[in-house]
Enzyme design. Structure first.
Site, short mmCIF file in Angstrom:
data_model
loop_
_atom_site.label_atom_id
_atom_site.label_comp_id
_atom_site.label_asym_id
_atom_site.label_seq_id
_atom_site.Cartn_x
_atom_site.Cartn_y
_atom_site.Cartn_z
N CYS A 149 0.23 28.32 -1.33
CA CYS A 149 -1.14 27.83 -1.08
C CYS A 149 -2.20 28.69 -1.76
O CYS A 149 -3.36 28.27 -1.88
CB CYS A 149 -1.43 27.76 0.40
SG CYS A 149 -0.21 26.83 1.29
N HIS A 188 -8.91 28.03 2.28
CA HIS A 188 -7.72 27.18 2.27
C HIS A 188 -7.73 26.37 3.56
O HIS A 188 -7.95 26.90 4.65
CB HIS A 188 -6.47 28.06 2.17
CG HIS A 188 -5.19 27.30 2.35
ND1 HIS A 188 -4.98 26.08 1.77
CD2 HIS A 188 -4.05 27.59 3.04
CE1 HIS A 188 -3.77 25.64 2.10
NE2 HIS A 188 -3.19 26.55 2.88
N ASN A 192 -3.31 19.95 5.30
CA ASN A 192 -3.08 21.09 4.41
C ASN A 192 -2.35 20.59 3.17
O ASN A 192 -1.18 20.24 3.25
CB ASN A 192 -2.25 22.13 5.17
CG ASN A 192 -1.80 23.30 4.30
OD1 ASN A 192 -2.02 23.30 3.09
ND2 ASN A 192 -1.17 24.28 4.92
N1 ACO Z 1 2.74 18.39 18.85
C1 ACO Z 1 2.85 18.84 20.11
N2 ACO Z 1 3.26 20.07 20.43
C2 ACO Z 1 3.56 20.90 19.41
C3 ACO Z 1 3.47 20.50 18.06
C4 ACO Z 1 3.04 19.18 17.82
N3 ACO Z 1 2.91 18.70 16.56
N4 ACO Z 1 3.82 21.53 17.29
C5 ACO Z 1 4.13 22.54 18.09
N5 ACO Z 1 3.98 22.16 19.38
C6 ACO Z 1 4.23 22.94 20.59
C7 ACO Z 1 5.17 24.09 20.34
O1 ACO Z 1 6.50 23.63 20.39
C8 ACO Z 1 4.82 25.00 21.51
O2 ACO Z 1 5.52 24.57 22.62
P1 ACO Z 1 6.23 25.66 23.59
O3 ACO Z 1 5.09 26.51 24.11
O4 ACO Z 1 6.87 24.81 24.62
O5 ACO Z 1 7.17 26.41 22.72
C9 ACO Z 1 3.34 24.74 21.74
O6 ACO Z 1 3.03 23.53 21.02
C10 ACO Z 1 2.42 25.83 21.25
O7 ACO Z 1 2.91 26.33 20.02
P2 ACO Z 1 2.11 27.41 19.20
O8 ACO Z 1 2.89 27.75 17.99
O9 ACO Z 1 1.66 28.51 20.07
O10 ACO Z 1 0.82 26.55 18.82
P3 ACO Z 1 -0.39 27.05 18.03
O11 ACO Z 1 -1.61 26.81 18.81
O12 ACO Z 1 -0.20 28.39 17.41
O13 ACO Z 1 -0.45 26.03 16.83
C11 ACO Z 1 0.18 25.86 14.54
C12 ACO Z 1 0.67 25.87 15.97
C13 ACO Z 1 -0.82 24.75 14.37
C14 ACO Z 1 1.38 25.64 13.62
C15 ACO Z 1 -0.50 27.22 14.25
O14 ACO Z 1 0.35 28.27 14.62
C16 ACO Z 1 -0.84 27.38 12.81
O15 ACO Z 1 -1.74 26.73 12.31
N6 ACO Z 1 -0.16 28.30 12.09
C17 ACO Z 1 -0.46 28.55 10.74
C18 ACO Z 1 0.02 27.42 9.91
C19 ACO Z 1 -0.42 27.59 8.50
O16 ACO Z 1 -1.52 27.95 8.24
N7 ACO Z 1 0.46 27.38 7.58
C20 ACO Z 1 0.06 27.55 6.23
C21 ACO Z 1 1.13 27.51 5.41
S1 ACO Z 1 1.95 25.98 5.25
C22 ACO Z 1 1.58 25.67 3.70
O17 ACO Z 1 0.58 26.09 3.30
C23 ACO Z 1 2.39 24.86 2.80
#
Ligand code: ACO
Length: 312
Positions: free
Chosen positions: A112, A237, A267
């Site tokens: 990214c 980003h 994204n």
């Molecule tokens: N729908 C419902 N629930 C979900 C989903 C979904 N799509 N995805 C995850 N959950 C659940 C998880 O399983 C977890 O459940 P659990 O507590 O029973 O285990 C719960 O939601 C909370 O999970 P977290 O990981 O704590 O959620 P968070 O608020 O951190 O959000 C997210 C997750 C959106 C992925 C966040 O961590 C994030 O944005 N991370 C960075 C991602 C990123 O920037 N990637 C960039 C690189 S990818 C690329 O660029 C190609």
């Protein structure tokens, strides 16, 4: 003289996939996706629509905007992690399709952050006076490496392309400073697995991003002896609205001073910054002499930022 952006363009596929559509294929809800990420819908390329196709449309638009003929391009840099094939590169495919026969061509792989890496590389060639015009494209078809059964990742990603033409601009304008970085030890947090799927440790990537994006944004501004208050517009980003807000709050700039395309595109990796830049320019949100900051992070792990004084 300096190196700056002479023209911008972008392309997004027609097909829209909403959060409601995703509710039908994985255990998720529109409410979860919107509140946790800021994403409402994303564009998904057709089966026969490849990264080189999207790159071509974005590049054509940037060349037109810059009023530059493809024959006058000296170098093509395409940032992508989803090339049509490992080789030839998307850059070579693009060179052929544009008729840019005088251009050298290569792909840049920094996930990214790839567009920022490409932009800074272009800057070096222009400032060294080796080349006059460099076409930099960020493109990704993440849908082809998305695991559509994994709710942790599939709700985040989309396809698209953005492009800029980089060339000489007057002294004091253009790219004034940059920061590029990598931490290979973090590679295990975000990678492509043996099934060719994108795999991510969301929490770790989140922690890295909320620390790095604000820090790099401030660093590039301080490098040119300015203060965060001097920033007119931020283009982060587009990975998660909460990460983007962390960068905005650290710079202390108003909400309308940050590009936000995440809601409708999700994204789209290498394409996210140039798409947001192109849309912002076309919507008149960036004005002559504005100080803008581009900042990204991604797999690698990698990060990068650039401070740009807008104008030619
Ligand atoms: N729908 C419902 N629930 C979900 C989903 C979904 N799509 N995805 C995850 N959950 C659940 C998880 O399983 C977890 O459940 P659990 O507590 O029973 O285990 C719960 O939601 C909370 O999970 P977290 O990981 O704590 O959620 P968070 O608020 O951190 O959000 C997210 C997750 C959106 C992925 C966040 O961590 C994030 O944005 N991370 C960075 C991602 C990123 O920037 N990637 C960039 C690189 S990818 C690329 O660029 C190609």
């Amino acid at each position: 003289m300096g190196a700056g952006i002479l023209g911008v363009g972008h392309y997004a596929p027609d097909k829209i996939v909403t959060n409601k559509d995703l509710e039908k294929i994985v255990d998720t809800t529109d409410e979860w996706i919107t509140s946790r990420t800021g994403i409402e819908e994303r564009r998904i390329a057709g089966d026969n629509e490849n990264s080189s196709d999207m790159a071509f449309f974005a590049a054509q638009s940037a060349l037109k905007d810059a009023n530059i003929n493809a024959k006058d391009i000296d170098l093509i840099l395409v940032a992508t992690v989803t090339p049509d094939t490992p080789f030839p590169s998307v850059a070579c495919m693009l060179q052929d399709r544009l008729g840019a026969q005088h251009a050298a061509a290569m792909d840049v792989s920094a996930a990214c952050t790839g567009f920022v890496y490409g932009l800074v590389t272009a800057q070096q060639f222009i400032e060294a006076k080796t080349y006059k015009h460099v076409l930099v494209v960020g493109v990704d078809k993440l849908s082809k490496i998305t695991d559509w059964t994994d709710r942790n990742t599939c709700v985040l990603l989309g396809d698209g392309a953005g492009a800029v033409v980089v060339g000489e601009v007057s002294e004091g304008k253009g790219i004034l400073s940059h920061e590029l970085g990598a931490n290979g030890a973090g590679g295990r947090e975000l990678y492509q697995n043996e099934n060719d799927h994108l795999v991510m440790n969301g929490r770790e990537v989140f922690k890295f991003a909320v620390r790095q994006m604000p820090e790099s944004s401030v660093n590039v501004v301080e490098k040119i002896g300015l203060k965060k208050e001097d920033v007119d517009y931020l283009i982060p980003h587009q990975a998660n609205i909460r990460i983007m807000e962390a960068a905005r709050e650290r710079l202390g700039i108003a909400e309308e001073k940050m590009a936000k395309t995440i809601k409708k595109y999700g994204n789209n990796s290498s394409a996210s910054i140039p798409i947001a830049l192109s849309e912002s320019v076309k919507q008149g949100k960036i004005k002559e002499n504005d100080l803008i900051v581009l900042v990204g992070f991604g797999g690698g792990l990698t990060w990068g930022a650039a401070a740009i004084r807008w104008g030619k």
